[in-house]
Design an enzyme around this catalytic site. Structure first.
Site, short mmCIF file in Angstrom:
data_model
loop_
_atom_site.label_atom_id
_atom_site.label_comp_id
_atom_site.label_asym_id
_atom_site.label_seq_id
_atom_site.Cartn_x
_atom_site.Cartn_y
_atom_site.Cartn_z
NE ARG A 186 -3.87 -2.20 0.18
CZ ARG A 186 -3.71 -3.38 -0.42
NH1 ARG A 186 -2.63 -3.61 -1.16
NH2 ARG A 186 -4.63 -4.31 -0.30
CB SER A 198 -8.99 -1.87 3.91
OG SER A 198 -9.30 -3.11 3.33
CD GLU A 201 -5.78 0.36 2.32
OE1 GLU A 201 -5.55 -0.68 2.98
OE2 GLU A 201 -6.41 0.36 1.24
C1 LIG Z 1 -15.52 -1.09 -1.55
C2 LIG Z 1 -14.05 -0.75 -1.71
C3 LIG Z 1 -13.14 -1.79 -1.88
C4 LIG Z 1 -11.77 -1.49 -2.03
N1 LIG Z 1 -10.90 -2.52 -2.22
C5 LIG Z 1 -9.59 -2.27 -2.36
C6 LIG Z 1 -8.66 -3.36 -2.56
O1 LIG Z 1 -9.02 -4.53 -2.61
N2 LIG Z 1 -7.34 -3.04 -2.69
C7 LIG Z 1 -6.90 -1.76 -2.64
O2 LIG Z 1 -5.67 -1.56 -2.76
N3 LIG Z 1 -7.75 -0.72 -2.49
C8 LIG Z 1 -9.07 -0.94 -2.35
N4 LIG Z 1 -9.95 0.09 -2.16
C9 LIG Z 1 -9.43 1.47 -2.10
C10 LIG Z 1 -9.53 2.26 -3.43
O3 LIG Z 1 -10.46 1.70 -4.28
C11 LIG Z 1 -8.18 2.31 -4.14
O4 LIG Z 1 -7.19 2.85 -3.31
C12 LIG Z 1 -8.26 3.16 -5.42
O5 LIG Z 1 -7.07 3.05 -6.16
C13 LIG Z 1 -8.51 4.63 -5.13
O6 LIG Z 1 -8.72 5.27 -6.37
P1 LIG Z 1 -9.53 6.62 -6.51
O7 LIG Z 1 -9.37 7.06 -7.92
O8 LIG Z 1 -10.91 6.46 -6.02
O9 LIG Z 1 -8.66 7.55 -5.55
P2 LIG Z 1 -9.13 8.82 -4.68
O10 LIG Z 1 -9.89 8.33 -3.49
O11 LIG Z 1 -9.76 9.83 -5.52
O12 LIG Z 1 -7.69 9.35 -4.20
C14 LIG Z 1 -6.88 8.57 -3.35
C15 LIG Z 1 -5.55 9.31 -3.14
O13 LIG Z 1 -4.83 9.39 -4.36
C16 LIG Z 1 -4.65 10.76 -4.75
N5 LIG Z 1 -4.86 10.81 -6.20
C17 LIG Z 1 -6.02 10.57 -6.88
N6 LIG Z 1 -5.81 10.69 -8.20
C18 LIG Z 1 -4.50 11.00 -8.36
C19 LIG Z 1 -3.67 11.27 -9.48
N7 LIG Z 1 -4.15 11.22 -10.74
N8 LIG Z 1 -2.38 11.59 -9.27
C20 LIG Z 1 -1.87 11.67 -8.01
N9 LIG Z 1 -2.60 11.42 -6.91
C21 LIG Z 1 -3.90 11.10 -7.08
C22 LIG Z 1 -5.67 11.54 -3.97
O14 LIG Z 1 -5.27 12.89 -3.77
C23 LIG Z 1 -5.74 10.76 -2.67
O15 LIG Z 1 -4.68 11.10 -1.83
C24 LIG Z 1 -11.33 -0.15 -2.02
C25 LIG Z 1 -12.26 0.89 -1.85
C26 LIG Z 1 -13.61 0.59 -1.70
C27 LIG Z 1 -14.59 1.71 -1.54
#
Ligand SMILES: Cc1cc2nc3c(=O)[nH]c(=O)nc-3n(C[C@H](O)[C@H](O)[C@H](O)COP(=O)(O)OP(=O)(O)OC[C@H]3O[C@@H](n4cnc5c(N)ncnc54)[C@H](O)[C@@H]3O)c2cc1C
Length: 354
Positions: free
Chosen positions: A176, A250, A346
């Site tokens: 992570r 998580s 996380e």
């Molecule tokens: C139901 C559920 C299940 C999940 N399961 C998993 C899993 O199995 N494994 C796992 O690893 N994660 C999991 N996650 C967490 C999440 O889905 C991941 O971390 C995902 O990659 C986040 O992407 P996002 O675009 O929604 O990020 P956001 O929530 O929009 O951003 C997350 C972080 O990244 C930064 N960010 C966003 N976009 C960029 C960019 N283009 N450049 C630089 N920084 C950026 C943001 O500023 C923030 O700090 C889960 C979440 C949910 C809700």
């Protein structure tokens, strides 16, 4: 008459005083002072390429699935990443390199690769969020992490507008973790990611979670598509769907402790699960610790700890970010008091907190 160059305002869509509730999977209301939506890399450079523009930036927003708004208002500028597009960069008889723009939604992208018969992303099916965020925390599930498939990450440097391309080695992926949470934290806006996928002789990983059992029960041979289908079924049975119950997956990382600390925990709880790491430390199961501390299914107002998976904090509808954050801190303090183990979020805290 020459056509004028588009101004920043024309290229970047700007909106003021926006409630970010529809843009985060926790479903938390947070009024952002200003939101700029970028649909091209040049937009990103316009939005963060100068010191002044970068200083105004309070959040880079992807799919909003790994965020907790700890306050109900956010000053400054939110940069919403909405860069779309995907294409094949190169291919051989055995493999293909594909590139996707940062704003492509992750799961539909995984499905697109599977429809083309390419293997590599199947274990990462149904993870919410965008392609461009997967390198940030080295997204992983069911034995596969972004680091196993990602070859390059392209990003804009905040404050200068310089465009860089990092190899997977440059990204220093860990559990992570990556450089984007380390030295490049708050310094990079990812615009595109490349993945190396297989066209045949796929490396299939079925020994994690209950993927094997799921395939056997259905009498199905492992393939990228069947593994994806199994992962989707398992995830749907275990994790709350953010469309129905607000959550961010998580909430806490699985903590890693020294062998001595693990021995101390085992003295308190002889069945405490621990997973030895290469460096001699032991990874613990945060969900197990939270459950043992008695928080599974706990509810305070509309903020709660999920009834099936204690690692997931949930919003039953009207919880505020500060309420979820207070609950998280109470869980952390209690787990520490009972087991001497420190839990870390996380999810990314937006608005301060740590
Ligand atoms: C139901 C559920 C299940 C999940 N399961 C998993 C899993 O199995 N494994 C796992 O690893 N994660 C999991 N996650 C967490 C999440 O889905 C991941 O971390 C995902 O990659 C986040 O992407 P996002 O675009 O929604 O990020 P956001 O929530 O929009 O951003 C997350 C972080 O990244 C930064 N960010 C966003 N976009 C960029 C960019 N283009 N450049 C630089 N920084 C950026 C943001 O500023 C923030 O700090 C889960 C979440 C949910 C809700």
């Amino acid at each position: 008459m020459p056509i004028p160059e588009p101004s920043v305002e024309m290229a970047l869509h700007e909106a003021l005083s926006v409630d970010l509730k529809p843009f985060n999977t926790f479903g938390l209301s947070c009024i952002a002072e200003r939101v700029l939506t970028a649909t091209a890399e040049d937009d990103v450079r316009d939005a963060v390429g100068t010191v002044a523009a970068n200083e105004a930036l309070s959040l880079v927003l992807g799919g909003g699935s790994n965020l907790l708004f700890t306050q109900e208002r956010l000053t400054g500028t939110v940069l919403h990443i909405n860069l779309l597009g995907k294409h094949v960069v190169s291919e051989t008889d055995d493999a293909v390199v594909v590139e996707a723009a940062a704003g492509e939604p992750w799961h539909p992208f995984v499905l697109w690769t599977l429809e083309n018969g390419w293997g590599g992303l199947e274990n990462l099916s149904l993870i919410p969020g965008n392609v461009g965020t997967t390198p940030v925390q080295n997204v992983g599930a069911y034995g596969v992490e972004t680091k196993d498939v990602c070859t390059e990450v392209r990003f804009v440097e905040r404050g200068t507008g310089a465009v860089h391309t990092f190899s997977a080695a440059d990204c220093a992926f860990g559990y992570r973790d990556s450089v984007f949470k380390g030295p490049w934290r708050n310094r990079a806006v990812i615009t595109a990611v490349r993945f190396h996928l297989t066209k045949r002789n796929h490396t299939l990983k079925t020994h994690y979670g209950s993927v094997d059992a799921e395939l056997e029960a259905a009498g199905i041979q492992p393939s990228p598509q069947s593994i994806s289908d199994a992962v989707v079924r398992i995830r749907r049975s275990k994790l709350p769907d953010p469309a129905e119950l607000g959550n961010s997956g998580s909430f806490f990382k699985n903590p890693t402790v020294s062998a001595e600390e693990y021995a101390r925990l085992r003295a308190l709880k002889s069945d405490a699960p621990g997973y030895p790491q290469a460096d001699g430390r032991v990874k613990l199961a945060a969900g197990w610790l939270i459950e043992q501390a008695g928080w599974k299914g706990y509810r305070r107002g509309d903020a709660g700890v999920h009834a099936k998976q204690a690692l997931v904090l949930v919003n039953y509808g009207r919880a505020t970010g500060p309420e979820i954050w207070q609950l998280a801190q109470d869980v952390v303090a209690d787990v520490h008091a009972k087991f001497g183990v420190s839990l870390e979020p996380e999810v990314n805290l937006v608005g301060g907190g740590l």
